[in-house]
Design a protein around this motif. Structure first.
Motif, PDB file in Angstrom:
ATOM      1  N   LEU A 116       0.821  -1.203   0.000  1.00 40.86           N
ATOM      2  CA  LEU A 116       0.000   0.000   0.000  1.00 40.86           C
ATOM      3  C   LEU A 116       0.858   1.259   0.000  1.00 40.86           C
ATOM      4  N   PRO A 131      -5.629   5.802   0.272  1.00 35.29           N
ATOM      5  CA  PRO A 131      -4.791   4.633   0.022  1.00 35.29           C
ATOM      6  C   PRO A 131      -4.734   4.318  -1.468  1.00 35.29           C
ATOM      7  N   PHE A 185     -10.196   1.193  -1.081  1.00 33.83           N
ATOM      8  CA  PHE A 185     -10.705   0.668   0.180  1.00 33.83           C
ATOM      9  C   PHE A 185     -12.224   0.672   0.199  1.00 33.83           C
ATOM     10  N   ASP A 234     -12.708  -3.954   4.504  1.00 27.72           N
ATOM     11  CA  ASP A 234     -11.356  -4.308   4.094  1.00 27.72           C
ATOM     12  C   ASP A 234     -10.454  -4.292   5.324  1.00 27.72           C
ATOM     13  N   LEU A 264      -6.623  -3.627   6.906  1.00 31.06           N
ATOM     14  CA  LEU A 264      -5.337  -2.956   6.741  1.00 31.06           C
ATOM     15  C   LEU A 264      -4.404  -3.503   7.804  1.00 31.06           C
ATOM     16  N   GLN A 265      -3.211  -3.950   7.379  1.00 34.28           N
ATOM     17  CA  GLN A 265      -2.213  -4.425   8.325  1.00 34.28           C
ATOM     18  C   GLN A 265      -0.992  -3.539   8.221  1.00 34.28           C
ATOM     19  N   SER A 318      -3.300  -5.190  12.955  1.00 33.44           N
ATOM     20  CA  SER A 318      -4.395  -5.325  11.980  1.00 33.44           C
ATOM     21  C   SER A 318      -5.546  -4.404  12.346  1.00 33.44           C
ATOM     22  N   LEU A 351     -10.872   3.577  10.626  1.00 27.67           N
ATOM     23  CA  LEU A 351     -10.548   2.211  11.010  1.00 27.67           C
ATOM     24  C   LEU A 351     -10.871   1.938  12.472  1.00 27.67           C
ATOM     25  N   LEU A 411      -7.270   7.244   9.081  1.00 22.34           N
ATOM     26  CA  LEU A 411      -6.068   6.674   8.493  1.00 22.34           C
ATOM     27  C   LEU A 411      -4.958   7.712   8.407  1.00 22.34           C
ATOM     28  N   TRP A 417       2.534  -0.551   5.037  1.00 20.08           N
ATOM     29  CA  TRP A 417       1.108  -0.838   5.122  1.00 20.08           C
ATOM     30  C   TRP A 417       0.717  -1.859   4.068  1.00 20.08           C
ATOM     31  N   TYR A 418      -0.225  -2.749   4.421  1.00 19.17           N
ATOM     32  CA  TYR A 418      -0.692  -3.817   3.529  1.00 19.17           C
ATOM     33  C   TYR A 418      -2.222  -3.849   3.584  1.00 19.17           C
ATOM     34  N   ALA A 419      -2.844  -3.801   2.404  1.00 20.20           N
ATOM     35  CA  ALA A 419      -4.306  -3.814   2.337  1.00 20.20           C
ATOM     36  C   ALA A 419      -4.795  -5.171   1.851  1.00 20.20           C
TER      37      ALA A 419
END
Length: 120
Positions: free
Chosen positions: A19, A30, A59, A63, A65-66, A78, A91, A103, A115-117
């Protein structure tokens, strides 16, 4: 990866790039890309093994987000998308039972995080 699906394909794989967040003013948008590969059941010699496509990831509600906050390489936090505003994504997460965290604020507080979605 999905296997043995009913579309004449052996399997389907969806991956999401790391991300990238575009910040500006009081919001954060994002940006990522989803890549889908549909693997064919039977492949003739010289033919491609799969078809692929890539689309922008946006997003949506639910969803995930990590984040890798400490640089260790693992995903150590997470969060779940609970609301999309006109300028920001909101979030929830269990750490201190946080609700409706912007965010953009998370990004400002964790500038070195990766960041990972994940689409749910």
């Amino acid at each position: 990866m999905y296997r043995e699906n009913d579309g004449g394909n052996r399997s389907a794989q969806l991956t999401l790039d790391s991300l990238k967040l575009q910040t500006g003013g009081d919001g954060a948008t994002p940006r990522a890309h989803e890549e889908t590969r549909l693997y064919h059941v039977e492949v003739a010699e010289g033919e491609p093994e799969f078809e692929s496509s890539s689309i922008p990831h946006r997003f949506t509600f639910r969803d995930v987000l990590q984040a890798n906050l400490d640089g260790s390489g693992g995903k150590d936090h997470s969060m779940i998308v609970v609301k999309k505003g006109t300028k920001d994504t909101y979030l929830n997460y269990h750490t201190t039972d946080t609700k409706n965290k912007k965010l953009s604020r998370l990004i400002k507080e964790n500038r070195k995080a990766k960041w990972y979605a994940h689409r749910v």
